[in-house]
Design a protein around this motif. Structure first.
Motif, mmCIF file in Angstrom:
data_model
loop_
_atom_site.group_PDB
_atom_site.id
_atom_site.type_symbol
_atom_site.label_atom_id
_atom_site.label_comp_id
_atom_site.label_asym_id
_atom_site.label_seq_id
_atom_site.Cartn_x
_atom_site.Cartn_y
_atom_site.Cartn_z
ATOM 1 N N ARG A 228 24.434 13.908 55.136
ATOM 2 C CA ARG A 228 23.152 13.207 55.168
ATOM 3 C C ARG A 228 22.825 12.641 53.785
ATOM 4 O O ARG A 228 21.658 12.465 53.441
ATOM 5 C CB ARG A 228 22.049 14.169 55.621
ATOM 6 C CG ARG A 228 22.285 14.716 57.015
ATOM 7 C CD ARG A 228 21.300 15.807 57.372
ATOM 8 N NE ARG A 228 19.927 15.317 57.405
ATOM 9 C CZ ARG A 228 18.875 16.085 57.694
ATOM 10 N NH1 ARG A 228 19.066 17.370 57.967
ATOM 11 N NH2 ARG A 228 17.654 15.576 57.699
ATOM 12 N N ASP A 230 23.186 9.609 52.476
ATOM 13 C CA ASP A 230 22.464 8.329 52.489
ATOM 14 C C ASP A 230 21.004 8.533 52.880
ATOM 15 O O ASP A 230 20.104 7.900 52.317
ATOM 16 C CB ASP A 230 23.132 7.362 53.462
ATOM 17 C CG ASP A 230 24.531 6.968 53.009
ATOM 18 O OD1 ASP A 230 24.815 7.100 51.793
ATOM 19 O OD2 ASP A 230 25.338 6.547 53.861
ATOM 20 N N GLU A 231 20.755 9.401 53.849
ATOM 21 C CA GLU A 231 19.379 9.688 54.265
ATOM 22 C C GLU A 231 18.579 10.291 53.114
ATOM 23 O O GLU A 231 17.396 9.958 52.915
ATOM 24 C CB GLU A 231 19.408 10.641 55.459
ATOM 25 C CG GLU A 231 18.048 11.008 55.990
ATOM 26 C CD GLU A 231 18.149 11.985 57.151
ATOM 27 O OE1 GLU A 231 17.112 12.612 57.462
ATOM 28 O OE2 GLU A 231 19.248 12.120 57.730
ATOM 29 N N ALA A 235 15.256 8.703 51.226
ATOM 30 C CA ALA A 235 14.018 9.480 51.105
ATOM 31 C C ALA A 235 13.557 9.547 49.650
ATOM 32 O O ALA A 235 12.361 9.438 49.356
ATOM 33 C CB ALA A 235 14.229 10.883 51.662
#
Length: 334
Positions: A228, A230-231, A235
Protein backbone atom coordinates in the motif's frame (compact mmCIF):
# COMPACT_ATOMS: atom_id res chain seq x y z
CA UNK A 1 -35.42 46.28 35.13
CA UNK A 2 -37.18 43.75 32.87
CA UNK A 3 -35.22 40.90 31.38
CA UNK A 4 -35.57 40.12 27.71
CA UNK A 5 -36.80 36.48 27.51
CA UNK A 6 -35.32 36.06 24.07
CA UNK A 7 -31.78 36.18 25.50
CA UNK A 8 -32.09 32.81 27.29
CA UNK A 9 -32.67 30.77 24.11
CA UNK A 10 -29.86 32.68 22.45
CA UNK A 11 -27.52 31.86 25.33
CA UNK A 12 -28.54 28.20 25.21
CA UNK A 13 -27.93 28.10 21.47
CA UNK A 14 -24.56 29.74 22.03
CA UNK A 15 -23.61 27.12 24.61
CA UNK A 16 -24.65 24.32 22.26
CA UNK A 17 -22.68 25.98 19.48
CA UNK A 18 -19.62 26.22 21.74
CA UNK A 19 -19.86 22.55 22.66
CA UNK A 20 -20.68 21.25 19.21
CA UNK A 21 -17.14 21.33 17.76
CA UNK A 22 -15.88 19.04 20.52
CA UNK A 23 -18.83 16.71 20.05
CA UNK A 24 -18.35 16.70 16.31
CA UNK A 25 -14.66 15.97 16.68
CA UNK A 26 -15.37 13.07 19.04
CA UNK A 27 -18.03 11.65 16.74
CA UNK A 28 -15.76 12.06 13.74
CA UNK A 29 -12.91 10.34 15.61
CA UNK A 30 -15.11 7.39 16.61
CA UNK A 31 -16.60 7.14 13.12
CA UNK A 32 -13.16 7.07 11.55
CA UNK A 33 -11.96 4.37 13.97
CA UNK A 34 -15.00 2.21 13.20
CA UNK A 35 -14.48 2.67 9.48
CA UNK A 36 -10.77 1.85 9.70
CA UNK A 37 -11.47 -1.23 11.85
CA UNK A 38 -14.06 -2.50 9.37
CA UNK A 39 -11.80 -1.84 6.38
CA UNK A 40 -8.90 -3.65 8.08
CA UNK A 41 -11.12 -6.65 8.81
CA UNK A 42 -12.36 -6.73 5.21
CA UNK A 43 -8.81 -6.72 3.88
CA UNK A 44 -8.02 -9.79 6.01
CA UNK A 45 -11.12 -11.61 4.77
CA UNK A 46 -10.15 -10.89 1.17
CA UNK A 47 -7.01 -13.01 1.68
CA UNK A 48 -8.38 -15.88 3.80
CA UNK A 49 -5.52 -18.31 3.15
CA UNK A 50 -2.76 -15.90 4.15
CA UNK A 51 -4.76 -14.67 7.14
CA UNK A 52 -5.50 -18.22 8.29
CA UNK A 53 -1.83 -19.15 8.05
CA UNK A 54 -0.85 -16.16 10.19
CA UNK A 55 -3.58 -16.95 12.71
CA UNK A 56 -2.45 -20.57 12.89
CA UNK A 57 1.18 -19.62 13.49
CA UNK A 58 0.11 -17.24 16.25
CA UNK A 59 -2.26 -19.81 17.74
CA UNK A 60 0.38 -22.52 17.96
CA UNK A 61 2.93 -20.10 19.43
CA UNK A 62 0.44 -18.93 22.07
CA UNK A 63 -1.10 -22.30 22.85
CA UNK A 64 2.18 -24.07 23.65
CA UNK A 65 3.25 -22.02 26.70
CA UNK A 66 -0.33 -21.73 27.94
CA UNK A 67 -0.73 -25.51 27.76
CA UNK A 68 2.49 -26.00 29.72
CA UNK A 69 1.34 -23.48 32.32
CA UNK A 70 -1.96 -25.34 32.71
CA UNK A 71 -0.02 -28.59 33.16
CA UNK A 72 2.15 -26.96 35.81
CA UNK A 73 -0.93 -25.65 37.62
CA UNK A 74 -2.41 -29.14 37.71
CA UNK A 75 0.85 -30.64 38.99
CA UNK A 76 1.18 -28.00 41.69
CA UNK A 77 -2.39 -28.67 42.79
CA UNK A 78 -1.67 -32.39 43.15
CA UNK A 79 1.61 -31.78 45.02
CA UNK A 80 -0.24 -29.42 47.37
CA UNK A 81 -2.61 -32.26 48.16
CA UNK A 82 0.32 -34.57 48.86
CA UNK A 83 1.86 -31.96 51.14
CA UNK A 84 -1.38 -31.65 53.10
CA UNK A 85 -1.40 -35.38 53.77
CA UNK A 86 2.24 -35.49 54.97
CA UNK A 87 2.56 -37.13 58.38
CA UNK A 88 5.62 -37.42 60.57
CA UNK A 89 6.33 -40.75 62.29
CA UNK A 90 8.61 -40.72 65.35
CA UNK A 91 10.00 -44.03 66.68
CA UNK A 92 11.10 -43.94 70.32
CA UNK A 93 13.94 -45.89 71.94
CA UNK A 94 13.08 -49.37 73.12
CA UNK A 95 13.91 -48.48 76.71
CA UNK A 96 11.45 -45.57 76.80
CA UNK A 97 8.57 -46.33 79.14
CA UNK A 98 4.95 -45.69 78.27
CA UNK A 99 4.75 -42.84 80.81
CA UNK A 100 7.75 -41.11 79.26
CA UNK A 101 6.27 -41.67 75.79
CA UNK A 102 3.09 -39.91 76.94
CA UNK A 103 5.17 -37.04 78.28
CA UNK A 104 6.96 -36.71 74.97
CA UNK A 105 3.61 -36.77 73.20
CA UNK A 106 2.36 -33.92 75.41
CA UNK A 107 5.50 -31.87 74.71
CA UNK A 108 5.19 -32.34 70.95
CA UNK A 109 1.43 -31.71 71.01
CA UNK A 110 2.07 -28.34 72.67
CA UNK A 111 4.09 -27.18 69.65
CA UNK A 112 2.16 -24.78 67.42
CA UNK A 113 3.10 -26.65 64.27
CA UNK A 114 1.30 -29.84 65.36
CA UNK A 115 -2.36 -30.31 64.50
CA UNK A 116 -2.90 -33.82 65.90
CA UNK A 117 -0.81 -36.54 67.52
CA UNK A 118 -1.50 -40.23 68.10
CA UNK A 119 0.52 -42.43 70.42
CA UNK A 120 0.76 -46.08 69.40
CA UNK A 121 2.26 -48.04 72.27
CA UNK A 122 4.44 -51.01 71.53
CA UNK A 123 1.92 -53.62 72.73
CA UNK A 124 -0.77 -52.20 70.48
CA UNK A 125 1.67 -52.10 67.55
CA UNK A 126 2.64 -55.72 68.09
CA UNK A 127 -1.01 -56.79 68.27
CA UNK A 128 -1.79 -54.97 65.01
CA UNK A 129 1.26 -56.46 63.33
CA UNK A 130 0.30 -59.93 64.55
CA UNK A 131 -3.21 -59.54 63.17
CA UNK A 132 -2.18 -58.14 59.80
CA UNK A 133 0.99 -60.10 59.01
CA UNK A 134 -0.23 -63.67 59.47
CA UNK A 135 2.99 -64.53 61.36
CA UNK A 136 1.40 -65.42 64.71
CA UNK A 137 3.41 -68.65 65.16
CA UNK A 138 6.73 -67.01 64.29
CA UNK A 139 6.08 -64.10 66.64
CA UNK A 140 5.53 -66.50 69.53
CA UNK A 141 9.22 -67.44 69.39
CA UNK A 142 10.35 -63.88 70.07
CA UNK A 143 11.95 -63.23 73.43
CA UNK A 144 10.27 -59.82 73.72
CA UNK A 145 8.51 -57.08 71.85
CA UNK A 146 10.89 -55.65 69.21
CA UNK A 147 8.58 -52.76 68.32
CA UNK A 148 9.01 -49.31 69.94
CA UNK A 149 6.42 -46.79 70.98
CA UNK A 150 5.44 -44.71 67.97
CA UNK A 151 4.17 -41.15 67.63
CA UNK A 152 2.06 -40.30 64.56
CA UNK A 153 2.24 -36.52 64.13
CA UNK A 154 0.01 -34.55 61.78
CA UNK A 155 1.41 -31.06 61.00
CA UNK A 156 -0.69 -27.92 61.24
CA UNK A 157 -2.07 -26.49 58.00
CA UNK A 158 0.51 -23.68 57.92
CA UNK A 159 3.35 -26.20 58.37
CA UNK A 160 2.25 -28.60 55.64
CA UNK A 161 5.04 -27.75 53.25
CA UNK A 162 8.44 -29.23 52.58
CA UNK A 163 10.21 -26.58 54.69
CA UNK A 164 7.61 -26.65 57.46
CA UNK A 165 7.67 -30.42 57.82
CA UNK A 166 11.46 -30.45 57.71
CA UNK A 167 11.57 -28.00 60.63
CA UNK A 168 9.13 -30.14 62.58
CA UNK A 169 11.25 -33.22 61.88
CA UNK A 170 14.34 -31.51 63.27
CA UNK A 171 12.43 -30.44 66.39
CA UNK A 172 11.06 -33.93 67.10
CA UNK A 173 14.35 -35.64 66.28
CA UNK A 174 16.16 -33.51 68.85
CA UNK A 175 14.01 -34.65 71.76
CA UNK A 176 15.44 -37.07 74.28
CA UNK A 177 14.10 -40.58 73.77
CA UNK A 178 13.39 -40.24 70.04
CA UNK A 179 15.47 -42.71 68.06
CA UNK A 180 14.35 -41.98 64.53
CA UNK A 181 11.96 -39.67 62.70
CA UNK A 182 10.62 -40.73 59.34
CA UNK A 183 8.85 -38.69 56.71
CA UNK A 184 9.13 -39.30 53.00
CA UNK A 185 9.60 -35.77 51.72
CA UNK A 186 12.59 -36.34 49.47
CA UNK A 187 10.45 -37.13 46.46
CA UNK A 188 8.21 -34.16 47.23
CA UNK A 189 11.17 -31.80 47.40
CA UNK A 190 12.47 -33.18 44.10
CA UNK A 191 9.04 -32.74 42.55
CA UNK A 192 8.81 -29.14 43.77
CA UNK A 193 12.31 -28.41 42.45
CA UNK A 194 11.40 -29.90 39.07
CA UNK A 195 8.14 -27.97 38.85
CA UNK A 196 9.94 -24.74 39.79
CA UNK A 197 12.55 -25.35 37.09
CA UNK A 198 9.86 -26.23 34.58
CA UNK A 199 7.90 -23.09 35.49
CA UNK A 200 10.88 -20.88 34.79
CA UNK A 201 11.56 -22.71 31.54
CA UNK A 202 7.93 -22.21 30.52
CA UNK A 203 8.14 -18.46 31.18
CA UNK A 204 11.34 -18.25 29.15
CA UNK A 205 9.64 -20.17 26.35
CA UNK A 206 6.59 -17.89 26.61
CA UNK A 207 8.77 -14.78 26.24
CA UNK A 208 10.59 -16.27 23.24
CA UNK A 209 7.37 -17.32 21.52
CA UNK A 210 5.78 -13.94 22.26
CA UNK A 211 8.77 -12.30 20.61
CA UNK A 212 8.31 -14.64 17.66
CA UNK A 213 4.66 -13.62 17.42
CA UNK A 214 5.63 -9.95 17.41
CA UNK A 215 8.16 -10.61 14.63
CA UNK A 216 5.65 -12.58 12.56
CA UNK A 217 3.03 -9.86 12.84
CA UNK A 218 5.66 -7.21 12.16
CA UNK A 219 6.78 -8.95 8.98
CA UNK A 220 3.18 -9.42 7.83
CA UNK A 221 2.36 -5.77 8.44
CA UNK A 222 5.59 -4.74 6.70
CA UNK A 223 4.44 -6.56 3.58
CA UNK A 224 1.07 -4.81 3.85
CA UNK A 225 2.84 -1.46 4.11
CA UNK A 226 4.88 -2.16 0.98
CA UNK A 227 1.78 -3.25 -0.95
CA UNK A 228 0.00 0.00 0.00
CA UNK A 229 3.00 2.26 -0.55
CA UNK A 230 1.30 4.43 -3.19
CA UNK A 231 -1.79 4.82 -1.00
CA UNK A 232 0.40 5.95 1.91
CA UNK A 233 2.22 8.47 -0.31
CA UNK A 234 -1.08 9.96 -1.49
CA UNK A 235 -2.37 10.19 2.09
CA UNK A 236 0.79 12.02 3.18
CA UNK A 237 0.68 14.34 0.15
CA UNK A 238 -2.84 15.52 1.03
CA UNK A 239 -1.79 16.20 4.63
CA UNK A 240 -2.48 12.92 6.39
CA UNK A 241 -0.78 12.73 9.74
CA UNK A 242 1.36 9.82 10.86
CA UNK A 243 -1.37 8.74 13.28
CA UNK A 244 -3.91 8.73 10.44
CA UNK A 245 -1.65 6.63 8.22
CA UNK A 246 -0.60 4.32 11.05
CA UNK A 247 -4.10 3.53 12.29
CA UNK A 248 -5.19 0.93 9.67
CA UNK A 249 -2.06 -1.16 10.21
CA UNK A 250 -2.45 -1.11 13.98
CA UNK A 251 -5.99 -2.40 13.57
CA UNK A 252 -4.66 -5.05 11.22
CA UNK A 253 -2.24 -6.22 13.91
CA UNK A 254 -5.04 -6.25 16.49
CA UNK A 255 -7.26 -8.35 14.18
CA UNK A 256 -4.38 -10.76 13.62
CA UNK A 257 -3.98 -11.02 17.40
CA UNK A 258 -7.70 -11.64 17.90
CA UNK A 259 -7.70 -14.45 15.34
CA UNK A 260 -4.52 -15.94 16.81
CA UNK A 261 -5.98 -15.88 20.33
CA UNK A 262 -9.16 -17.63 19.16
CA UNK A 263 -7.11 -20.27 17.32
CA UNK A 264 -4.97 -20.79 20.44
CA UNK A 265 -8.09 -21.30 22.57
CA UNK A 266 -9.52 -23.79 20.06
CA UNK A 267 -6.22 -25.72 19.99
CA UNK A 268 -6.16 -25.84 23.81
CA UNK A 269 -9.73 -27.11 24.00
CA UNK A 270 -9.11 -29.78 21.36
CA UNK A 271 -5.89 -30.91 23.09
CA UNK A 272 -7.65 -31.08 26.45
CA UNK A 273 -10.48 -33.13 24.98
CA UNK A 274 -8.02 -35.45 23.24
CA UNK A 275 -5.83 -36.04 26.31
CA UNK A 276 -8.37 -36.01 29.14
CA UNK A 277 -9.48 -39.63 28.65
CA UNK A 278 -6.03 -41.28 28.72
CA UNK A 279 -4.89 -39.04 31.60
CA UNK A 280 -7.92 -39.97 33.71
CA UNK A 281 -7.35 -43.68 33.05
CA UNK A 282 -3.66 -43.37 33.96
CA UNK A 283 -4.47 -41.42 37.13
CA UNK A 284 -7.04 -44.05 38.07
CA UNK A 285 -4.43 -46.80 37.83
CA UNK A 286 -2.30 -44.91 40.35
CA UNK A 287 -5.35 -44.00 42.47
CA UNK A 288 -4.74 -40.32 41.90
CA UNK A 289 -7.23 -37.51 41.29
CA UNK A 290 -4.90 -35.79 38.84
CA UNK A 291 -6.65 -34.11 35.93
CA UNK A 292 -5.83 -31.41 33.42
CA UNK A 293 -7.55 -28.09 34.08
CA UNK A 294 -8.66 -26.09 31.09
CA UNK A 295 -8.87 -22.33 30.71
CA UNK A 296 -11.62 -20.55 32.57
CA UNK A 297 -13.68 -17.80 30.95
CA UNK A 298 -11.42 -15.17 32.48
CA UNK A 299 -8.35 -17.09 31.30
CA UNK A 300 -9.70 -17.32 27.75
CA UNK A 301 -10.43 -13.59 27.71
CA UNK A 302 -6.96 -12.86 29.08
CA UNK A 303 -5.41 -15.05 26.36
CA UNK A 304 -7.29 -13.21 23.61
CA UNK A 305 -6.44 -9.79 25.07
CA UNK A 306 -2.75 -10.69 25.34
CA UNK A 307 -2.81 -11.96 21.76
CA UNK A 308 -4.37 -8.72 20.54
CA UNK A 309 -1.77 -6.68 22.45
CA UNK A 310 1.02 -8.73 20.89
CA UNK A 311 -0.50 -8.23 17.45
CA UNK A 312 -0.81 -4.49 18.05
CA UNK A 313 2.78 -4.34 19.30
CA UNK A 314 4.09 -6.20 16.25
CA UNK A 315 2.18 -3.85 13.94
CA UNK A 316 3.42 -0.80 15.84
CA UNK A 317 7.04 -1.96 15.55
CA UNK A 318 6.67 -2.53 11.81
CA UNK A 319 4.91 0.78 11.24
CA UNK A 320 7.45 2.68 13.31
CA UNK A 321 10.30 1.07 11.40
CA UNK A 322 9.03 1.25 7.82
CA UNK A 323 6.47 4.04 7.65
CA UNK A 324 9.07 6.75 8.22
CA UNK A 325 10.90 5.55 5.12
CA UNK A 326 7.93 6.45 2.93
CA UNK A 327 8.00 10.20 2.41
CA UNK A 328 6.49 12.29 -0.40
CA UNK A 329 9.75 14.23 -0.67
CA UNK A 330 11.49 11.10 -1.96
CA UNK A 331 9.08 10.84 -4.85
CA UNK A 332 9.26 14.55 -5.62
CA UNK A 333 13.03 14.45 -5.56
CA UNK A 334 13.03 11.49 -7.92
Amino acid sequence: MATDPSRKPDAARGARTARSPWREQAESWLTHHRKVARDSARRLWRTPVASLMTWTVMGVALALPVALLLLLTSLQGVSAGWESSARVTAYLNLDVSLEKARGLADDIRADGRVSALELVDREQALAEFRASSGLEDALDYLQGNPLPHTLLITPEESARSADGVQGLVQFVGGLDGVERVQVDLGWLQRLNAMTDLLARAVWVLAVLLASAVVLVIGNTVRLAIESRRDEILVAKLVGGTDAFVRRPFLYTGAWFGLGGGVVAWVLLQLSLWWLSGPIERLAGLYRSDFSLNGLSVDGALALIIVAMLLGWLGAWVAVKRHLDDIEPGDVAGG
